[in-house]
Design a protein around this motif. Structure first.
Motif, mmCIF file in Angstrom:
data_model
loop_
_atom_site.group_PDB
_atom_site.id
_atom_site.type_symbol
_atom_site.label_atom_id
_atom_site.label_comp_id
_atom_site.label_asym_id
_atom_site.label_seq_id
_atom_site.Cartn_x
_atom_site.Cartn_y
_atom_site.Cartn_z
ATOM 1 N N LYS A 41 0.919 -1.246 -0.090
ATOM 2 C CA LYS A 41 0.145 0.121 0.171
ATOM 3 C C LYS A 41 1.038 1.266 0.047
ATOM 4 C CE LYS A 41 -3.509 -0.022 2.581
ATOM 5 N NZ LYS A 41 -4.510 0.121 3.844
ATOM 6 N N ALA A 109 -5.860 4.781 0.392
ATOM 7 C CA ALA A 109 -4.987 4.389 1.342
ATOM 8 C C ALA A 109 -5.996 3.740 2.526
ATOM 9 C CB ALA A 109 -4.023 5.096 1.821
ATOM 10 N N ARG A 116 -12.780 2.060 -3.351
ATOM 11 C CA ARG A 116 -11.467 1.684 -4.204
ATOM 12 C C ARG A 116 -11.747 1.776 -5.556
ATOM 13 N NH1 ARG A 116 -9.661 -2.558 -0.201
ATOM 14 N NH2 ARG A 116 -8.542 -1.641 1.483
ATOM 15 N N SER A 189 -5.056 -4.193 -4.001
ATOM 16 C CA SER A 189 -5.795 -4.029 -2.717
ATOM 17 C C SER A 189 -6.206 -5.429 -2.131
ATOM 18 C CB SER A 189 -7.149 -3.294 -2.992
ATOM 19 O OG SER A 189 -7.991 -3.823 -4.168
ATOM 20 N N TRP A 192 -4.200 -5.982 1.008
ATOM 21 C CA TRP A 192 -4.390 -4.912 1.972
ATOM 22 C C TRP A 192 -5.122 -5.220 2.965
ATOM 23 C CZ3 TRP A 192 -5.286 -0.018 -1.564
ATOM 24 C CH2 TRP A 192 -3.880 0.239 -2.365
#
Length: 234
Positions: A41, A109, A116, A189, A192
């Motif tokens: 990230k 973030a 997203r 992602s 993440w």
């Protein structure tokens, strides 16, 4: 006798096998949580921010130099026969779009899964706008310089010899790379960690339904999210 001699070894073998299975299970989640360098990230957000700032930075530089016909300058004389046009004046939208892309990269973030997708689309569209605006200047620099020429001489529609600098090309390159970096948000992602209470609630629902709860260290944001749900993060 052989049976009695082998019997004491069986509990030890079972314990060893159980320990090996436990160690194997402990190793597998660690491997699955490994994040590739390109998907980190911090790395991806920093890359998007740098590319957006690069596109913004080109607009602070001279994109073209217009040399006017001395007969059209009038009383101003040689002082205004050469006009330097900055990118912010030649392509006014590039500055705003670069700032939009920068804000989108920072927002990615802390955004959730659905957000997203929206942020990625915004950054890609902003990058496309940067490329289009810079390419328009490259295709017709005289038209892009007319505003600055008219402001300096008071004459609109003047003819001039326009020379381009490398900065419009750099803006196109930065815009293209920015779009590619934004598209990496979607596959990256998946690695993440959940950062919002909505993602945490979804993960808790999966665990309650019989799924495996997310493993890994708990950071400050996750701790506050758990406290807000009445859980003890310790």
């Amino acid at each position: 006798m052989p049976d009695s001699d082998m019997a004491p070894d069986r509990p030890g073998d079972a314990a060893t096998a159980g320990a090996a299975d436990t160690a194997a299970k402990a190793v597998k989640p660690g491997k699955s949580r490994a994040v590739p360098a390109w998907a980190r990230k911090s790395t991806l957000v920093l890359l998007i921010a740098l590319l957006a700032l690069a596109a913004f930075g080109t607009t602070t530089q001279t994109w073209m130099t217009a040399t006017l016909d001395p007969n059209q300058v009038g009383q101003s004389g040689p002082a205004q026969s050469v006009i330097q046009v900055q990118g912010s004046k030649a392509a006014t939208t590039v500055t705003a779009l670069a700032l939009v892309a920068l804000a989108g990269g920072l927002a990615a973030a802390i955004a959730g899964r659905i957000a997203r997708w929206v942020i990625t689309a915004i950054i890609v569209l902003a990058a496309a706008g940067v490329v289009t605006a810079a390419a328009t200047v490259l295709a017709d620099p005289l038209t892009a310089a007319q505003g600055s020429i008219a402001a300096a001489t008071g004459i609109s529609g003047s003819q001039a010899h326009v020379e381009l600098t490398p900065f419009p090309v750099l803006a196109v390159v930065a815009g293209c790379l920015l779009a590619l970096a934004a598209l990496l948000i979607l596959p990256a992602s998946r690695y993440w960690k959940a950062r919002t209470k909505y993602d945490a609630a979804g993960a808790a629902g999966t665990a309650a339904a019989g799924g495996t709860p997310p493993a890994g260290p708990v950071d400050e944001i996750d701790s506050w999210d758990r406290l807000s749900r009445g859980e003890d993060p310790t």
